[in-house]
Enzyme design. Structure first.
Site, PDB file in Angstrom:
ATOM      1  N   HIS A   1       4.416   1.281  -1.632  1.00 39.33           N
ATOM      2  CA  HIS A   1       3.598   0.096  -1.916  1.00 39.33           C
ATOM      3  C   HIS A   1       3.872  -0.420  -3.331  1.00 39.33           C
ATOM      4  O   HIS A   1       4.005  -1.626  -3.541  1.00 39.33           O
ATOM      5  CB  HIS A   1       2.106   0.417  -1.778  1.00 39.33           C
ATOM      6  CG  HIS A   1       1.560   0.129  -0.430  1.00 39.33           C
ATOM      7  ND1 HIS A   1       1.144  -1.109  -0.037  1.00 39.33           N
ATOM      8  CD2 HIS A   1       1.366   0.937   0.640  1.00 39.33           C
ATOM      9  CE1 HIS A   1       0.705  -1.060   1.200  1.00 39.33           C
ATOM     10  NE2 HIS A   1       0.833   0.183   1.634  1.00 39.33           N
TER      11      HIS A   1
ATOM     12  N   ALA B   1       4.130   9.315  -1.010  1.00 40.05           N
ATOM     13  CA  ALA B   1       5.328   8.526  -0.676  1.00 40.05           C
ATOM     14  C   ALA B   1       4.914   7.110  -0.281  1.00 40.05           C
ATOM     15  O   ALA B   1       5.563   6.129  -0.676  1.00 40.05           O
ATOM     16  CB  ALA B   1       6.113   9.202   0.441  1.00 40.05           C
ATOM     17  N   HIS B   2       3.841   7.007   0.463  1.00 42.19           N
ATOM     18  CA  HIS B   2       3.325   5.700   0.881  1.00 42.19           C
ATOM     19  C   HIS B   2       2.895   4.884  -0.347  1.00 42.19           C
ATOM     20  O   HIS B   2       3.174   3.683  -0.435  1.00 42.19           O
ATOM     21  CB  HIS B   2       2.154   5.917   1.842  1.00 42.19           C
ATOM     22  CG  HIS B   2       1.565   4.667   2.394  1.00 42.19           C
ATOM     23  ND1 HIS B   2       2.249   3.813   3.226  1.00 42.19           N
ATOM     24  CD2 HIS B   2       0.320   4.133   2.241  1.00 42.19           C
ATOM     25  CE1 HIS B   2       1.464   2.801   3.555  1.00 42.19           C
ATOM     26  NE2 HIS B   2       0.295   2.974   2.974  1.00 42.19           N
ATOM     27  N   ALA B   3       2.234   5.529  -1.277  1.00 43.46           N
ATOM     28  CA  ALA B   3       1.791   4.847  -2.504  1.00 43.46           C
ATOM     29  C   ALA B   3       2.986   4.338  -3.303  1.00 43.46           C
ATOM     30  O   ALA B   3       2.972   3.206  -3.796  1.00 43.46           O
ATOM     31  CB  ALA B   3       0.948   5.797  -3.354  1.00 43.46           C
TER      32      ALA B   3
ATOM     33  N   LEU C   1       3.001  12.699   2.208  1.00 44.09           N
ATOM     34  CA  LEU C   1       3.204  11.400   2.836  1.00 44.09           C
ATOM     35  C   LEU C   1       2.362  10.321   2.166  1.00 44.09           C
ATOM     36  O   LEU C   1       2.823   9.193   1.980  1.00 44.09           O
ATOM     37  CB  LEU C   1       2.893  11.483   4.330  1.00 44.09           C
ATOM     38  CG  LEU C   1       3.180  10.246   5.154  1.00 44.09           C
ATOM     39  CD1 LEU C   1       4.641   9.811   5.007  1.00 44.09           C
ATOM     40  CD2 LEU C   1       2.858  10.498   6.611  1.00 44.09           C
TER      41      LEU C   1
END
Length: 105
Positions: A80, A75-77, A72
């Site tokens: 962004h 995926a978040h990086a 996660l």
């Protein structure tokens, strides 16, 4: 926090700062301060390059056999990073439009 997580956090940080600078540039256009807007876009682009370099290094390592765990946080990086790139590209075009319109007046 392990080394991989630190790099991912660096990617998030650089991307977030890049996006913030792009939006600051757009705010500068409200006062017709195009010089500041262009400077902020340059700063945004430099931060984006930092994020790109982190991502590229991780891709190269994975191609070299060092499997990167996709979780996660990663995926978040990536979210962004993509958002920052899209924001900067779109804001850059908006600034060009506003700048050319102001020159015509």
């Amino acid at each position: 926090m392990n080394e991989s997580e630190k790099r991912i956090m660096g990617l998030i940080s650089s991307s977030g700062e890049s996006r913030a600078k792009a939006f600051e540039a757009l705010q500068a256009v409200r006062t017709h301060n195009y010089e500041s807007a262009h400077k902020l876009l340059e700063e945004s682009q430099k931060l984006d390059i930092d994020a790109h370099n982190v991502q590229t290094k991780m891709i190269q390592e994975e191609l070299g056999g060092n499997k990167i765990e996709v979780n996660l946080l990663m995926a978040h990086a990536q979210d962004h990073y993509m958002t920052a790139q899209l924001s900067r590209d779109l804001i850059e075009e908006l600034i060009k439009i506003f700048e050319s319109r102001d020159m015509e007046e």
